[in-house]
Design a protein around this motif. Structure first.
Motif, PDB file in Angstrom:
ATOM      1  N   GLU A 252      -2.139  21.354  49.176  1.00  0.00           N
ATOM      2  CA  GLU A 252      -0.783  20.896  48.850  1.00  0.00           C
ATOM      3  C   GLU A 252      -0.903  19.498  48.250  1.00  0.00           C
ATOM      4  N   LEU A 253       0.121  19.112  47.503  1.00  0.00           N
ATOM      5  CA  LEU A 253       0.123  17.794  46.851  1.00  0.00           C
ATOM      6  C   LEU A 253       1.560  17.327  46.759  1.00  0.00           C
ATOM      7  N   PHE A 254       1.819  16.081  47.142  1.00  0.00           N
ATOM      8  CA  PHE A 254       3.177  15.551  46.926  1.00  0.00           C
ATOM      9  C   PHE A 254       3.161  14.053  46.651  1.00  0.00           C
ATOM     10  N   MET A 255       4.247  13.590  46.009  1.00  0.00           N
ATOM     11  CA  MET A 255       4.446  12.180  45.690  1.00  0.00           C
ATOM     12  C   MET A 255       5.604  11.680  46.544  1.00  0.00           C
ATOM     13  N   CYS A 256       5.635  10.373  46.812  1.00  0.00           N
ATOM     14  CA  CYS A 256       6.723   9.840  47.638  1.00  0.00           C
ATOM     15  C   CYS A 256       7.028   8.395  47.286  1.00  0.00           C
ATOM     16  N   ASN A 257       8.267   8.009  47.453  1.00  0.00           N
ATOM     17  CA  ASN A 257       8.631   6.590  47.523  1.00  0.00           C
ATOM     18  C   ASN A 257       9.976   6.451  48.232  1.00  0.00           C
ATOM     19  N   SER A 258      10.431   5.222  48.389  1.00  0.00           N
ATOM     20  CA  SER A 258      11.628   4.962  49.198  1.00  0.00           C
ATOM     21  C   SER A 258      12.885   5.566  48.594  1.00  0.00           C
ATOM     22  N   LEU A 259      12.925   5.704  47.279  1.00  0.00           N
ATOM     23  CA  LEU A 259      14.140   6.220  46.644  1.00  0.00           C
ATOM     24  C   LEU A 259      14.117   7.727  46.471  1.00  0.00           C
ATOM     25  N   ILE A 260      12.975   8.283  46.090  1.00  0.00           N
ATOM     26  CA  ILE A 260      12.913   9.720  45.798  1.00  0.00           C
ATOM     27  C   ILE A 260      12.657  10.542  47.053  1.00  0.00           C
ATOM     28  N   GLY A 261      12.183   9.904  48.092  1.00  0.00           N
ATOM     29  CA  GLY A 261      11.748  10.662  49.264  1.00  0.00           C
ATOM     30  C   GLY A 261      10.425  11.337  48.958  1.00  0.00           C
ATOM     31  N   ILE A 262      10.404  12.675  49.012  1.00  0.00           N
ATOM     32  CA  ILE A 262       9.153  13.416  48.805  1.00  0.00           C
ATOM     33  C   ILE A 262       9.337  14.464  47.712  1.00  0.00           C
ATOM     34  N   TRP A 263       8.488  14.395  46.717  1.00  0.00           N
ATOM     35  CA  TRP A 263       8.499  15.388  45.641  1.00  0.00           C
ATOM     36  C   TRP A 263       7.225  16.232  45.722  1.00  0.00           C
ATOM     37  N   PRO A 264       7.339  17.507  46.045  1.00  0.00           N
ATOM     38  CA  PRO A 264       6.152  18.372  45.965  1.00  0.00           C
ATOM     39  C   PRO A 264       5.687  18.467  44.513  1.00  0.00           C
ATOM     40  N   VAL A 265       4.383  18.605  44.324  1.00  0.00           N
ATOM     41  CA  VAL A 265       3.827  18.730  42.965  1.00  0.00           C
ATOM     42  C   VAL A 265       3.486  20.200  42.712  1.00  0.00           C
ATOM     43  N   VAL A 266       4.011  20.730  41.592  1.00  0.00           N
ATOM     44  CA  VAL A 266       3.715  22.125  41.245  1.00  0.00           C
ATOM     45  C   VAL A 266       2.719  22.243  40.097  1.00  0.00           C
ATOM     46  N   ALA A 267       2.500  21.134  39.407  1.00  0.00           N
ATOM     47  CA  ALA A 267       1.494  21.169  38.330  1.00  0.00           C
ATOM     48  C   ALA A 267       1.027  19.757  38.019  1.00  0.00           C
ATOM     49  N   ILE A 268      -0.259  19.647  37.728  1.00  0.00           N
ATOM     50  CA  ILE A 268      -0.802  18.394  37.187  1.00  0.00           C
ATOM     51  C   ILE A 268      -1.558  18.768  35.929  1.00  0.00           C
ATOM     52  N   GLY A 269      -0.991  18.348  34.781  1.00  0.00           N
ATOM     53  CA  GLY A 269      -1.489  18.867  33.505  1.00  0.00           C
ATOM     54  C   GLY A 269      -1.318  20.374  33.513  1.00  0.00           C
ATOM     55  N   CYS A 270      -2.386  21.091  33.178  1.00  0.00           N
ATOM     56  CA  CYS A 270      -2.294  22.553  33.133  1.00  0.00           C
ATOM     57  C   CYS A 270      -2.778  23.197  34.445  1.00  0.00           C
ATOM     58  N   HIS A 271      -3.020  22.361  35.427  1.00  0.00           N
ATOM     59  CA  HIS A 271      -3.508  22.832  36.720  1.00  0.00           C
ATOM     60  C   HIS A 271      -2.309  23.047  37.661  1.00  0.00           C
ATOM     61  N   HIS A 272      -2.134  24.250  38.145  1.00  0.00           N
ATOM     62  CA  HIS A 272      -0.942  24.562  38.953  1.00  0.00           C
ATOM     63  C   HIS A 272      -1.212  24.444  40.450  1.00  0.00           C
ATOM     64  N   LYS A 273      -0.173  24.050  41.186  1.00  0.00           N
ATOM     65  CA  LYS A 273      -0.248  23.905  42.637  1.00  0.00           C
ATOM     66  C   LYS A 273       0.898  24.702  43.271  1.00  0.00           C
ATOM     67  N   THR A 274       0.743  24.982  44.544  1.00  0.00           N
ATOM     68  CA  THR A 274       1.784  25.695  45.285  1.00  0.00           C
ATOM     69  C   THR A 274       2.401  24.750  46.319  1.00  0.00           C
ATOM     70  N   ILE A 275       3.710  24.823  46.472  1.00  0.00           N
ATOM     71  CA  ILE A 275       4.361  23.996  47.494  1.00  0.00           C
ATOM     72  C   ILE A 275       4.043  24.586  48.863  1.00  0.00           C
ATOM     73  N   GLY A 276       3.564  23.744  49.754  1.00  0.00           N
ATOM     74  CA  GLY A 276       3.041  24.276  51.012  1.00  0.00           C
ATOM     75  C   GLY A 276       3.900  23.937  52.222  1.00  0.00           C
ATOM     76  N   LYS A 277       3.467  24.474  53.354  1.00  0.00           N
ATOM     77  CA  LYS A 277       4.239  24.356  54.601  1.00  0.00           C
ATOM     78  C   LYS A 277       4.283  22.927  55.136  1.00  0.00           C
ATOM     79  N   LEU A 278       3.150  22.213  55.038  1.00  0.00           N
ATOM     80  CA  LEU A 278       3.129  20.842  55.559  1.00  0.00           C
ATOM     81  C   LEU A 278       4.093  19.962  54.778  1.00  0.00           C
TER      82      LEU A 278
END
Lengths: 294, 294
Positions: A252-278
């Motif tokens: 799993e991969l996610f980004m965070c900050n004080s304003l956005i909270g938590i954004w799961p990452v579904v792709a980085i460039g052409c590499h795809h990720k899945t939103i996970g349970k954690l």
């Protein structure tokens, strides 16, 4: 002074955003052209989310500000900043807002040499928050892998200082609305952070985030996740050097900050990720504030 | 607006230096708290020496400003800046002065993302120049070897941008008046520059100065020496990676910038140097302006 323009500031672009602002405790929207914040990026800032009229994690923000001031030997009146923040909150209507605090080392003579015994200038701004697409939290975001690398500087690592041209350069690499954030590495190839956020990954059920002793900003939401949410959910955490291969191999991969909270990452460039349970459980904990200190 | 403080700027330290300043062509001494120069160090500056009412090497300064703007994709009206400079010179009395030019990427929305099609804000300041001890040029100066290292960032290398906290940190390392300048290395151990100056050394009769493709500021006096003075004196020059061993083994060593001219170095830490003939001949050439383009 008659020859001086009566407007305090002549702005070519005509941008207007601020609702109310206090400069050293008095209503103003301008600062001196001699400010060391302007001249040298010699200062710090905090961006505090205001939800239902209340500044989120304000103690963490002011703690970091105080600690970063100590590292830069900036003398700052934290209590006055707290008063300014609550004073401005009276001007917030029902919408979401953001408070931006800037602290700049007070003016001294010309030149880089700082004076250490003068109290810093403080700027506290109440701003309306442009609501980001809430689908980002639900559906996830696509990242760009930025070409721009961060310079390594242990003395400034972790500090949310005003010398942020590197972040501007990284953020300038794309304009597509399809890409929401960029992942940034340092000059030695370590993964560090997003252009405006911190990054977490999940590997073998463990939550990992880059060590920030070389560069990067130690974000408040990063601290909330490491110190409060993860322990409350009994998730193991590890702060360590991370590389692109770790990002690509993560569960799993996610980004965070004080304003956005938590954004799961579904792709980085052409590499795809899945939103996970954690990621989802951490988002849920943050939304429900069911952790100690929330 | 009645509730706002009538003073354009509330300054805790009470410092006052500026003689006259133009902000986007109008007399003012303040800028918006939303300036990207303040928020992110997103801009550039030039420091121009005014001697006998004339701005020294102004074409070189404006050329560098223009070229650095291109590198940062800042859209800047160089002709307007030139007009502002000459307009302010009318307010200079017989003493020595300095013109500081700041260009900051015009405001856009909140966040690091820059807007590329808006003309930058320009700030041009006429300031009295505190005369530095002229004995520095004659008797030489002592250097500190700074502990603070510069981060490596090829995209920003050479540019005189506003994100200068590294220089502030390096300059903050000493307060003794006996030490006049600090020598700074990058995180990989290359010698780069002084905290506010460039560095030259002489080895085997050749003038050498650090390559600045990793970090550092490519100063105007450095260019004048490399492109004009050295050729006019038939001194061979070399721009290359330099290390501390080169500094210690050098036959001569000097620092330079647009305001100080050339300062011979007589000591770096406890290591002593001798002021040499090449340094003196370059100083003489600069003083007499007996080189092409002077």
């Amino acid at each position: 002074m008659a020859a001086y323009c009566s407007a305090s500031w002549i702005n070519l672009s005509g941008a207007k955003r601020v609702i109310k602002a206090l400069v050293n405790g008095l209503f103003s929207e301008s600062i001196s052209i001699n400010s060391r914040g302007l001249s040298y990026g010699d200062g710090l800032f905090e961006t505090i989310s205001i939800v239902n009229g209340s500044p989120e994690f304000i103690d963490f923000h002011l703690e970091r500000l105080s600690s970063d001031c100590d590292r830069l030997r900036i003398s700052c009146d934290i209590n006055a900043i707290r008063r300014d923040i609550f004073s401005l909150l009276k001007h917030a209507d029902g919408n979401r807002h953001v408070i931006k605090v800037l602290v700049t080392r007070a003016e001294s003579g010309r030149g880089y040499k700082p004076t250490f015994n003068i109290v810093a200038d403080r700027i506290v701004i109440l701003d309306a928050l442009a609501i980001s697409d809430i689908r980002h939290s639900q559906l996830g975001v696509k990242l760009r892998l930025c070409n721009h690398r961060l310079g390594i500087n242990a003395d400034l690592a972790g500090i949310k200082h005003l010398s942020r041209l590197e972040n501007v350069m990284a953020r300038s690499e794309w304009s597509s609305l399809d890409i929401v954030e960029g992942l940034v590495m340092d000059s030695a190839g370590h993964v560090v952070e997003g252009t405006m956020s911190n990054v977490f990954l999940v590997k073998d059920g463990e939550l990992q985030t880059p060590a920030l002793h070389r560069c990067g900003v130690a974000g408040i939401m990063r601290r909330v996740i490491l110190d409060q949410i993860a322990p409350s959910l009994q998730i193991k955490t590890r702060v360590k050097d991370l590389y692109l291969k770790d990002v690509f191999a993560s569960e799993e991969l996610f980004m965070c900050n004080s304003l956005i909270g938590i954004w799961p990452v579904v792709a980085i460039g052409c590499h795809h990720k899945t939103i996970g349970k954690l990621t989802r459980s951490i988002q849920g904990s943050l939304a429900n504030k069911d952790f100690e200190g929330a």
